[in-house]
Design a protein around this motif. Structure first.
Motif, PDB file in Angstrom:
ATOM      1  N   ARG A  49       0.882  -1.150   0.126  1.00  0.00           N
ATOM      2  CA  ARG A  49      -0.187  -0.017  -0.096  1.00  0.00           C
ATOM      3  C   ARG A  49       0.791   1.256  -0.031  1.00  0.00           C
ATOM      4  N   VAL A  50       1.940   1.224   0.676  1.00  0.00           N
ATOM      5  CA  VAL A  50       2.800   2.301   0.738  1.00  0.00           C
ATOM      6  C   VAL A  50       3.471   2.717  -0.521  1.00  0.00           C
ATOM      7  N   VAL A  51       4.044   1.533  -1.286  1.00  0.00           N
ATOM      8  CA  VAL A  51       4.584   1.705  -2.393  1.00  0.00           C
ATOM      9  C   VAL A  51       3.743   2.061  -3.607  1.00  0.00           C
ATOM     10  N   CYS A  52       2.293   1.688  -3.583  1.00  0.00           N
ATOM     11  CA  CYS A  52       1.363   2.051  -4.449  1.00  0.00           C
ATOM     12  C   CYS A  52       1.186   3.566  -4.326  1.00  0.00           C
ATOM     13  N   GLY A  53       0.817   3.870  -3.075  1.00  0.00           N
ATOM     14  CA  GLY A  53       0.653   5.310  -2.542  1.00  0.00           C
ATOM     15  C   GLY A  53       1.633   6.116  -3.174  1.00  0.00           C
ATOM     16  N   LEU A  54       3.019   5.869  -3.015  1.00  0.00           N
ATOM     17  CA  LEU A  54       3.902   6.694  -3.314  1.00  0.00           C
ATOM     18  C   LEU A  54       4.133   6.924  -5.051  1.00  0.00           C
ATOM     19  N   LEU A  55       3.751   5.756  -5.757  1.00  0.00           N
ATOM     20  CA  LEU A  55       3.667   5.512  -7.091  1.00  0.00           C
ATOM     21  C   LEU A  55       2.486   6.259  -7.703  1.00  0.00           C
ATOM     22  N   ARG A  56       1.330   6.510  -6.609  1.00  0.00           N
ATOM     23  CA  ARG A  56      -0.051   7.055  -7.181  1.00  0.00           C
ATOM     24  C   ARG A  56      -0.661   6.322  -8.151  1.00  0.00           C
ATOM     25  N   ARG A  57      -0.821   4.799  -7.501  1.00  0.00           N
ATOM     26  CA  ARG A  57      -1.556   3.830  -8.458  1.00  0.00           C
ATOM     27  C   ARG A  57      -2.264   2.779  -7.433  1.00  0.00           C
ATOM     28  N   PRO A  58      -3.451   2.363  -7.796  1.00  0.00           N
ATOM     29  CA  PRO A  58      -4.225   1.565  -6.943  1.00  0.00           C
ATOM     30  C   PRO A  58      -3.618   0.227  -6.661  1.00  0.00           C
TER      31      PRO A  58
END
Length: 358
Positions: A49-58
């Motif tokens: 979730r953290v990585v996806c948040g940083l990459l701005r993707r679901p």
């Protein structure tokens, strides 16, 4: 995490107790009480979730769509890797071995999630699949309409176990590995392993595989042993009846690990107060001591063990009976259950023999 990297290199390292006791054995009571809690506390889901948040993707974003026909087969492989480490590897109590296993686990989960999205965890994370399976017996469930927690019958929850490839194998690994752990305490088996020309590790590995296969094959064969159904329906029967193994797994694991969980769990929590072994007292438990109340009352433990095994098997037989009435043709509803009844009885007596014969 700190203990795993900078903690002591011997058995006093809190990583070992956390890994084998609080996580592995603790999944059963936690899932029974709170439901599929590993989905919430999973460090790999949190990292994703953290990585996806940083990459701005679901979090569900995938490079390749996970194929539903694979089911939870990846979890079976990783689950077997865990029980092999615990029961057959040459250094299951080694901090370095557990660190290596955890590192490979993190790598497999992270790469899989990057490729398949967060659906990978539901199919491949052994702890999540384990927790989700046991949680089917939890009285707590989330209402599909409102999303709120609600009470339910554990028997109704068991029936909700998804029908997918690998489900029977997951339950066979859980039940078979626990049975093998009991077999490992029998002096005759120890002598056989020590004197094996193959070496102790290959002998234990083959023994572990054999027990898991026998447990799974017995259930698979009994589920299919009925007449009046098409070949496709017969192939689906093991999956349709798989939920009946959940209470047996829970009952046997409760009987097998109760003392270990209560007493080793206390020791682990105390060791977490000083994770680096430098005299710290993070949790204020420096002067605490382990209460060996269960070891001091073996008759009580034996009574609880018998009760857990018997109740687990009675519930399993009830679930198998109800499922058979729903799935088998009426003219074969009685005779089609005979093979499963025999297997369930053998599971019961086999479980009790291993618990007390070891």
């Amino acid at each position: 995490a700190a203990a795993s990297v900078w903690g002591p290199k011997d058995s006093s390292n809190a990583l070992l107790g956390t890994f084998y006791v609080l996580v592995w054995v603790g999944i059963v009571p936690a899932s029974l009480v709170f439901g599929p809690f590993w989905r919430i506390v999973s460090p790999m889901r949190a990292l994703h979730r953290v990585v996806c948040g940083l990459l701005r993707r679901p979090t569900s974003s995938a490079i390749v769509a996970y194929r539903r026909e694979w089911g939870c087969v990846p979890a079976v492989v990783v689950l077997f890797a865990f029980v092999w480490l615990e029961l057959a590897s040459p250094d299951s109590g080694s901090v370095s071995a557990v660190r290596l296993w955890c590192a490979v686990y993190v790598l497999v989960m992270a790469v899989g999630a990057a490729i398949f999205g967060d659906e990978w965890f539901s199919a491949a994370d052994p702890f999540e699949v384990y927790s989700d399976t046991v949680s089917r017996l939890s009285p707590l469930a989330r209402d599909a309409a409102s999303g709120l927690l609600a009470l339910r019958s554990p028997l109704d929850g068991a029936v909700s176990l998804p029908l997918q490839r690998g489900t029977v194998a997951v339950l066979a690994v859980l039940l078979g590995s626990t049975a093998f752990d009991s077999i490992g305490q029998i002096p005759a088996w120890r002598s056989l392993v020590d004197e094996s020309a193959l070496g102790s590790v290959p002998a234990r590995t083959l023994g572990l595989i054999a027990v898991i296969c026998v447990v799974g094959a017995a259930f698979w064969s009994a589920a299919r042993a009925t007449g009046g159904v098409t070949s496709s329906r017969r192939s689906a029967l093991p999956g349709l009846l798989a939920h009946s193994l959940i209470p047996i797994v829970v009952g046997y694991m409760t009987a097998h690990y109760l003392t270990y969980f209560v007493e080793k769990g206390q020791q682990t929590i105390i060791s977490l107060s000083d994770p680096l072994g430098n005299g710290a007292n993070v949790l204020g438990l420096q002067d605490a001591s382990v209460s060996y109340v269960l070891s001091n009352h073996p008759s009580v433990v034996a009574g609880i063990a018998v009760l857990a095994v018997v109740v687990g098997h009675l519930v399993g037989i009830t679930l198998a009976h109800d499922a058979s009435l729903r799935t088998l043709p009426k003219e074969h509803a009685a005779t089609g259950q005979l093979a499963m009844m025999v297997v369930m009885v053998l599971y019961t007596f086999g479980g009790l023999f291993l618990l007390f014969g070891a």
